[in-house]
Design an enzyme around this catalytic site. Structure first.
Site, PDB file in Angstrom:
ATOM      1  N   GLY A   1     -26.296  63.220  19.491  1.00  0.00           N
ATOM      2  CA  GLY A   1     -25.190  63.901  18.815  1.00  0.00           C
ATOM      3  C   GLY A   1     -25.432  65.379  18.578  1.00  0.00           C
TER       4      GLY A   1
ATOM      5  N   LYS B   1     -28.279  59.353  29.489  1.00  0.00           N
ATOM      6  CA  LYS B   1     -27.763  60.556  28.825  1.00  0.00           C
ATOM      7  C   LYS B   1     -28.130  61.818  29.596  1.00  0.00           C
ATOM      8  CE  LYS B   1     -27.232  58.618  24.236  1.00  0.00           C
ATOM      9  NZ  LYS B   1     -27.631  58.572  22.816  1.00  0.00           N
TER      10      LYS B   1
ATOM     11  N   ASN C   1     -39.466  58.747  27.784  1.00  0.00           N
ATOM     12  CA  ASN C   1     -39.720  58.665  26.345  1.00  0.00           C
ATOM     13  C   ASN C   1     -41.004  59.446  26.058  1.00  0.00           C
ATOM     14  OD1 ASN C   1     -40.387  57.937  23.758  1.00  0.00           O
ATOM     15  ND2 ASN C   1     -39.929  55.758  24.024  1.00  0.00           N
TER      16      ASN C   1
ATOM     17  N   CYS D   1     -46.361  73.161   9.827  1.00  0.00           N
ATOM     18  CA  CYS D   1     -45.993  72.304  10.959  1.00  0.00           C
ATOM     19  C   CYS D   1     -45.403  71.011  10.380  1.00  0.00           C
ATOM     20  CB  CYS D   1     -47.184  72.035  11.884  1.00  0.00           C
ATOM     21  SG  CYS D   1     -48.203  70.608  11.459  1.00  0.00           S
TER      22      CYS D   1
ATOM     23  N   CYS E   1     -47.785  69.218   8.151  1.00  0.00           N
ATOM     24  CA  CYS E   1     -48.310  69.917   6.969  1.00  0.00           C
ATOM     25  C   CYS E   1     -47.762  69.317   5.673  1.00  0.00           C
ATOM     26  CB  CYS E   1     -47.959  71.402   7.031  1.00  0.00           C
ATOM     27  SG  CYS E   1     -49.056  72.361   8.103  1.00  0.00           S
TER      28      CYS E   1
ATOM     29  N   CYS F   1     -26.433  50.006  11.119  1.00  0.00           N
ATOM     30  CA  CYS F   1     -26.708  51.241  11.840  1.00  0.00           C
ATOM     31  C   CYS F   1     -26.459  52.428  10.932  1.00  0.00           C
ATOM     32  CB  CYS F   1     -25.844  51.344  13.093  1.00  0.00           C
ATOM     33  SG  CYS F   1     -24.092  51.554  12.753  1.00  0.00           S
TER      34      CYS F   1
ATOM     35  N   CYS G   1     -53.931  70.298   6.441  1.00  0.00           N
ATOM     36  CA  CYS G   1     -53.063  69.559   7.364  1.00  0.00           C
ATOM     37  C   CYS G   1     -53.880  68.540   8.167  1.00  0.00           C
ATOM     38  CB  CYS G   1     -52.370  70.530   8.319  1.00  0.00           C
ATOM     39  SG  CYS G   1     -51.281  69.705   9.503  1.00  0.00           S
TER      40      CYS G   1
ATOM     41  N   CYS H   1     -52.997  72.108  14.538  1.00  0.00           N
ATOM     42  CA  CYS H   1     -52.380  73.002  13.542  1.00  0.00           C
ATOM     43  C   CYS H   1     -53.464  73.842  12.872  1.00  0.00           C
ATOM     44  CB  CYS H   1     -51.587  72.189  12.516  1.00  0.00           C
ATOM     45  SG  CYS H   1     -50.944  73.172  11.139  1.00  0.00           S
TER      46      CYS H   1
END
Lengths: 422, 422
Positions: free
Chosen positions: A91, A135, A158, A237, A240, A261, A314, A319
Site C-alpha cells: 500500500g 506485485k 523475500n 538505527c 537502537c 486482518c 545498540c 551500527c
C-alpha cells in the site's frame, strides 16, 4: 498485453496468406487493422532523451522542470542520476514507486515476494485485472507504461531468507548504473514493509553497507503512520530503540490470529507514501529540510516530529561500527564546516554597477524604523495564509543538521569508550 | 477496449462461418480463443451486494470492514449510502476520486471540461494511453474497472459558464440515488479546482444550496497546499475572506504568462488528496475530528491549522442568509444539546452482576494514588511512539464543535443587526 497482440497480429497475417479466397483475405485484413489500432491505443510513449522545460501539452516533464524556475530546486534533471530501492511493494511502496516514476527518477529497484489479491484493492495502485500476478511484475507493467524513461529492476524474493538477503545486498552494491558513484549503487533505500522482521533485515543490510535509508509504517488500525530517516552511525538505527515486540524476542507471527486482518485505508497509505517520497526528493535534490521523523495521526491531523540519537549500547554490531566511524570523523567534519564558513565570509561582494552617474547611495538600515515589518505588509484586513516560501529558503539539510553537537574532546572520548565497552 | 474486443470476436466468428476449409476454421478458432483470453484478462470483477468482513484474499472490502473491529468506525458499510461530488478531476481531484472509489463510496459525481495531456503525467492517476480523452471519460474508465460497485456520474462541463452552472446545480439537487435524504442529493462537495473563479462558483452554489463542502489547493511552486471545511453560515465561506486577487477584482487569467506554467508534484498532490479524503471519511462516517483548516508546507513538513468565523460583511448574499439562519437556530441547537446532555447524565448504570457471591467491592478511586499513571505504563526505557488511539475516541465532531460560542442574547442581537446592516 502488447506482446499478445503482436503474436495475434502475426498469426492473422499467416492465416491471411494461407486463405485462397480474396474476400476472406479482406475480412482478415480488416480485423488486423482493428487489432493494430487496439495495439496503438495501448502503445507506450517513446523514451525522452533530455528533460525539457518547454511548456507544451506533450511534455511530461514541464511541471517538474518548472520547480527550477520557481526557485525550489537548483537542477531538477539530476533526478535521472539517482537510484532508489523500494523494499515492499504494498500500500505504501507501490504508491511511492509510482510517484518516483512520474517524477522521472533514474532507476528503481523493487523487492517483494507477494502476489496481488482483490483484498489489496482498498489501497491505490494495483488493479483488479492484475490479481494473481506477483506485485513486482504488476508494478513493472504499470510503471513502464507510465514512464518508459525509468530503469526498473524487479526482485521477486523475500529479503528475510538467507538467499533473498544475499541477492538484496548484491543488488544494492551493483554500480553498473553509475560506476562513478561513491558508496553503494543506490542513493536511498525506502523500507515500505509491514512487519518488524523485514525492517530489522533492511536495518542490518543498511548498517553493513553504511547506506542511508528511510523507514515507513502504518498502524494496524489504519489511522496513523510515520516516516523516519536513518543515517548509519549518525541517527538511531532501527535496533537502537527497538519496538517492544522486537526487544522482547517474541515471534510477531505468533501474534496474528486466524480470520483477523489489519485495517487499511488508501488515504493513510497515500499520505505516508507522499510524505516519504517528498522527503526522498528533498534529500536527493537538496531542497527544504529533510525531516528526521514525522508521524501522522489521522484522527486529529496531528504530525509529531522528533530526533533520535544512536544508542551506544545498540545490539547491532554494524551500527556500533558506524557510530565509531562517525565520532572519529568529527574533527574532519568540523574543519570542513569551518573552512566552508570562512570561505563564504570572505567572498568579495560583486560590484554590480561600477559607474554611478545618478549618485545613488544605500540608506543605512538602522535609520529605517520597522522596515522589515512594513515591506511585507498586506492591505488592511488581509493576512498571509501560510508563511511565504522565502522564509524556508535555507541551505539544504546536510548531514550535520540532524547531528548531536559534541561539545568537547572529553565528550567524544566518553562516547568512544561507551561504544568500545558495548 | 472491451466493446472493441467483443466486436472483433463476433467478426472472427462470421469469418470462421464463411470459411470452407476446416483447417482455416481451426486457425481462426485459436485466434478467437486468445482474444477471448485477452478480454477476460481485462474483465471487471462482478458487483458485490453486501460488504463482508470475511478475511479472504478475494474480498476487496476486508481491510475496510476491519475498521469496525478495530473500533475506529461504528458502521463502515454506511459509506454505500453517501454521494460525493468532485469538482475538478486534476492532480488532486482524480486521486481523491480513486481513494473514494477504493473505499467503496456509494456514488461519485465528477465535473471537468479538460482533456488528459502528457503534461499531466507527473501527477498520479491518468495514464499515457488516455491522452486525448476527456478527464471525466478517462476517470470513469479507470474507476469503474477498479470498483464496479460505485455509481459514477460524469459531467463534462465548465461550471463557470451559465449553462454549466445550471447543470451543476441541478445535479447536486437530484435525489434519485437516495430519495429520503435531507437537503440536497449529495453529502459533500469537494472542490479540487486550480483557479479562484471556479472556487467562487462552487462557493456560490454551496451557499445557495446550504451544502457543506471542502476546498483544497496546491501552491504554484508545488511545495504547499491546504484543505478547508466550509459549512454555510457556520464557518467562513470562500468570499468571507477572499484571496487578494479576488478582492482586488483582477481577472486572474491576465496574470498567466505565455510559456510559463505552474510547477506540480505527485507527492504534494497525493498528500493533499489523502488529507482531503481522510477528512471526508471522518465527516461521513463520524470518527475522529474533522479539521476545519489544515495547511501543508512540504519544505518544512509543517501543518498549520486554524478556524475562520463567517464575516458579517461578506459580499456573498447567500452567505449572509445562511449566517442569519445559523444565528436564529442557536436557541434550538442549545436546547437540543442540553436535552442530550441531561438524557445521558440520567441513564441508570446497567447492573452487570446482580449476585455477588465473592463479595467483590469497588475500591474508591481517591484511595489509589496515581492509578492513571501506572495503568498505562510501559517497561522502563520504552515510550509510546504516538498517543494511543484511545486518547482520541471522543464523540464524533458535530456541527457544534467548530462553532463560535455566543454567550448571551445581547451578542446574538448584535450579530443579527450587523448582518441586517450589511
Amino acid at each position: 498485453m502488447e506482446a499478445e497482440l503482436k503474436g495475434l497480429l502475426s498469426d492473422l497475417q499467416s492465416l491471411k496468406d494461407s486463405l485462397p479466397d480474396p474476400s476472406h483475405q479482406i475480412s482478415v485484413g480488416k480485423i488486423q487493422a482493428r487489432l493494430e489500432h487496439l495495439k496503438l491505443g495501448n502503445a507506450q510513449r517513446s523514451k525522452i532523451k533530455d528533460m525539457s522545460a518547454e511548456v507544451v501539452d506533450s511534455n511530461p516533464y514541464s511541471r517538474l522542470m518548472a520547480l527550477q524556475r520557481m526557485g525550489i530546486v537548483d537542477n531538477y534533471e539530476r533526478i535521472r542520476e539517482f537510484s532508489v530501492a523500494i523494499v515492499g511493494i504494498g500500500g505504501v511502496g507501490s504508491v511511492a514507486a509510482e510517484m518516483l516514476t512520474r517524477c522521472g527518477i533514474g532507476r528503481l529497484l523493487l523487492y517483494d515476494y507477494d502476489k496481488v489479491e482483490l483484498a489489496n484493492m482498498n489501497r491505490l495502485f494495483f488493479r483488479p485485472e492484475q490479481v494473481g500476478m506477483t506485485k513486482t511484475d504488476a508494478a513493472v507493467q504499470t510503471l513502464s507504461d507510465i514512464n518508459p524513461d525509468v530503469v526498473l529492476e524487479s526482485y521477486t524474493l523475500n529479503i528475510t531468507t538467507v538467499q533473498g538477503f544475499e541477492i538484496f545486498m548484491s543488488s544494492l552494491k551493483n554500480k553498473s548504473f553509475r560506476p562513478d558513484k561513491e558508496g553503494t549503487g543506490v542513493d536511498l533505500v525506502l523500507s515500505c514493509v509491514d512487519n518488524y522482521e523485514a525492517r530489522m533485515v533492511v536495518n542490518q543490510g543498511c548498517n553493513e553497507l553504511n547506506q542511508t535509508w528511510m523507514e515507513s509504517g502504518v498502524s494496524e488500525n489504519a489511522v496513523s503512520g510515520h516516516i523516519q530517516l536513518l543515517v548509519p552511525g549518525e541517527t538511531a538505527c532501527f535496533a537502537c530503540a527497538p519496538p517492544l515486540v522486537v526487544a522482547s524476542g517474541v515471534d510477531e507471527r505468533t501474534l496474528k490470529r486466524e480470520g483477523v486482518c489489519a485495517a487499511s485505508l488508501p488515504t493513510t497509505m497515500g499520505v505516508v507514501a507522499g510524505l516519504l517520497v517528498q522527503n526522498t526528493l528533498k534529500y536527493l535534490l537538496k531542497f527544504g529540510n529533510v525531516t528526521p521523523y514525522l508521524g501522522y495521526n489521522a484522527l486529529k491531523d496531528y504530525f509529531p516530529t522528533m530526533e533520535m540519537k544512536p544508542n551506544p549500547q545498540c545490539s547491532n554490531a554494524a551500527c556500533l561500527e558506524r557510530q565509531k566511524e562517525y565520532i572519529l570523523a568529527k574533527p574532519a567534519r568540523d574543519a570542513a564546516a569551518r573552512a566552508k564558513m570562512e570561505a563564504e565570509a570572505f567572498v568579495e561582494p560583486e560590484c554590480l554597477h561600477a559607474d554611478n552617474e545618478w549618485n545613488i547611495s544605500v540608506v543605512d538600515d538602522s535609520d529605517v524604523q520597522d522596515s522589515s515589518a512594513s515591506s511585507g505588509a498586506l492591505p488592511e484586513g488581509l493576512v498571509h495564509e501560510l508563511p511565504s516560501a522565502d522564509e524556508f529558503q535555507k541551505p539544504p539539510a546536510s548531514a550535520e543538521t540532524t547531528a548531536t553537537p559534541i561539545d568537547d574532546l572529553e565528550d567524544l572520548r566518553k562516547q568512544l569508550e561507551a561504544l568500545n565497552a558495548a
